[in-house]
Design an enzyme around this catalytic site. Structure first.
Site, PDB file in Angstrom:
ATOM      1  N   ASP A 271       0.193   4.664   0.984  1.00 47.72           N
ATOM      2  CA  ASP A 271      -1.123   5.918   1.508  1.00 47.72           C
ATOM      3  C   ASP A 271      -1.052   5.778   3.291  1.00 47.72           C
ATOM      4  O   ASP A 271      -1.658   4.456   3.238  1.00 47.72           O
ATOM      5  CB  ASP A 271      -1.928   6.725   0.971  1.00 47.72           C
ATOM      6  CG  ASP A 271      -1.165   7.706   0.023  1.00 47.72           C
ATOM      7  OD1 ASP A 271      -1.055   8.272  -0.050  1.00 47.72           O
ATOM      8  OD2 ASP A 271      -2.979   7.111  -0.889  1.00 47.72           O
TER       9      ASP A 271
ATOM     10  N   ASP B 169       0.878  -1.393   0.313  1.00 48.78           N
ATOM     11  CA  ASP B 169       0.154  -0.209   0.247  1.00 48.78           C
ATOM     12  C   ASP B 169       0.648   1.184   0.082  1.00 48.78           C
ATOM     13  O   ASP B 169       2.181   1.192   0.588  1.00 48.78           O
ATOM     14  CB  ASP B 169      -1.213  -0.178   1.208  1.00 48.78           C
ATOM     15  CG  ASP B 169      -1.581   1.244   1.318  1.00 48.78           C
ATOM     16  OD1 ASP B 169      -2.393   1.312   0.304  1.00 48.78           O
ATOM     17  OD2 ASP B 169      -1.646   1.987   2.838  1.00 48.78           O
TER      18      ASP B 169
END
Length: 288
Positions: A120, A118
């Site tokens: 953010d 991932d």
């Protein structure tokens, strides 16, 4: 987190999927096994043992490329507040598509496991609000107006990415939007600035997610990799609700410059890269 953080999740009740009664599976009490006693996180690096965990059915490799969307939205937090591990509901996984999200594996990656990472609050924190010590400033056009996005790198992210690129086939998968035909969008330029070593073999965005119950879920069965060789590193449990058994949870990061979680995870991933099957090790990790 303030309301100026980069959006990675939007709730849209009209798009929410309805689970049919056929997807509910009843379990007889005689088939339930006694739950194993849980270990604590301090035993993380002692979990490379033999487990009797059966991997789910594997998928076949096909090729496709990740498309990009045509919108960038104002910031909100990704997928809401993460629930505790015990509260994560195991959701029936949709049938795999005819074509998969990832291209055919490179010869140099044969024998490696695939790690979905991932962006953010896992590797970086981004905000429309000015950050004095921002590592990059990325212009983003929204409805004809250019806004400045301030991006802060998580401590030790450079060392983490370099090492992960040596051990795994790494894929960036973010619920942020990529905007085509305009040079000033968000996720792609951030990935360009973050990944100097070409660690990410592919980049996937929100349109590659499955919209389910108000969340954008990263369905690992759509990647085109054998599931027992896939790992997802994400700060939001809602993102991997279809495959919690493949997840390495990570704490959400915003601005703590004393954070060492990425550095602390490296020995664990080094050991995991040598395992034939990820399920046994990750099962022990979930028991922390």
């Amino acid at each position: 987190m303030d309301n100026t953080s980069i959006i990675t999740q939007v709730t849209n009740p009209k798009e929410e999927e309805i689970l049919s009664s056929k997807e509910k599976v009843s379990l007889s009490s005689s088939s339930l096994k006694k739950q194993r006693s849980r270990s604590i996180f301090s035993s993380l690096f002692c979990c490379f043992r033999s487990y009797n965990a059966e991997p789910p059915a594997t998928t076949n490799n096909n090729t496709t490329t990740a498309a990009t969307t045509n919108a960038v939205l104002p910031p909100v937090e990704e997928n809401g507040a993460p629930p505790k591990c015990d509260q994560v509901e195991v959701i029936p996984v949709p049938s795999p598509p005819a074509k998969y999200l990832l291209p055919e594996m490179k010869i140099s990656d044969y024998g490696r496991k695939c790690v979905v990472i991932d962006l953010d609050e896992t590797l970086v924190h981004s905000s429309f609000k000015p950050i004095s010590n921002a590592d990059f400033i990325v212009p983003v056009e929204i409805d004809g107006t250019v806004h400045q996005v301030y991006v802060l790198k998580r401590p030790h992210v450079d060392e983490f990415l370099q090492k992960m690129g040596e051990l795994f086939e790494c894929v960036l998968f973010t619920a942020s939007l990529a905007k085509p035909l305009i040079n000033a969008w968000y996720a792609d330029p951030v990935a360009d600035l973050l990944d100097h070593w070409g660690v990410f073999r592919a980049r996937l965005f929100r349109e590659s997610c499955v919209f389910h119950r108000g969340n954008y879920v990263k369905d690992l069965s759509r990647l085109g990799r054998e599931l027992h060789n896939v790992i997802i590193l994400d700060n939001s449990p809602a993102s991997y609700i279809f495959h919690p058994e493949n997840a390495v949870p990570v704490q959400s990061w915003f601005d703590d410059m004393n954070d060492t979680e990425l550095l602390d995870l490296l020995p664990f991933f080094e050991g995991l890269s040598k395992e034939e099957d990820v399920y046994g090790v990750l099962q022990n990790l979930r028991g922390r």
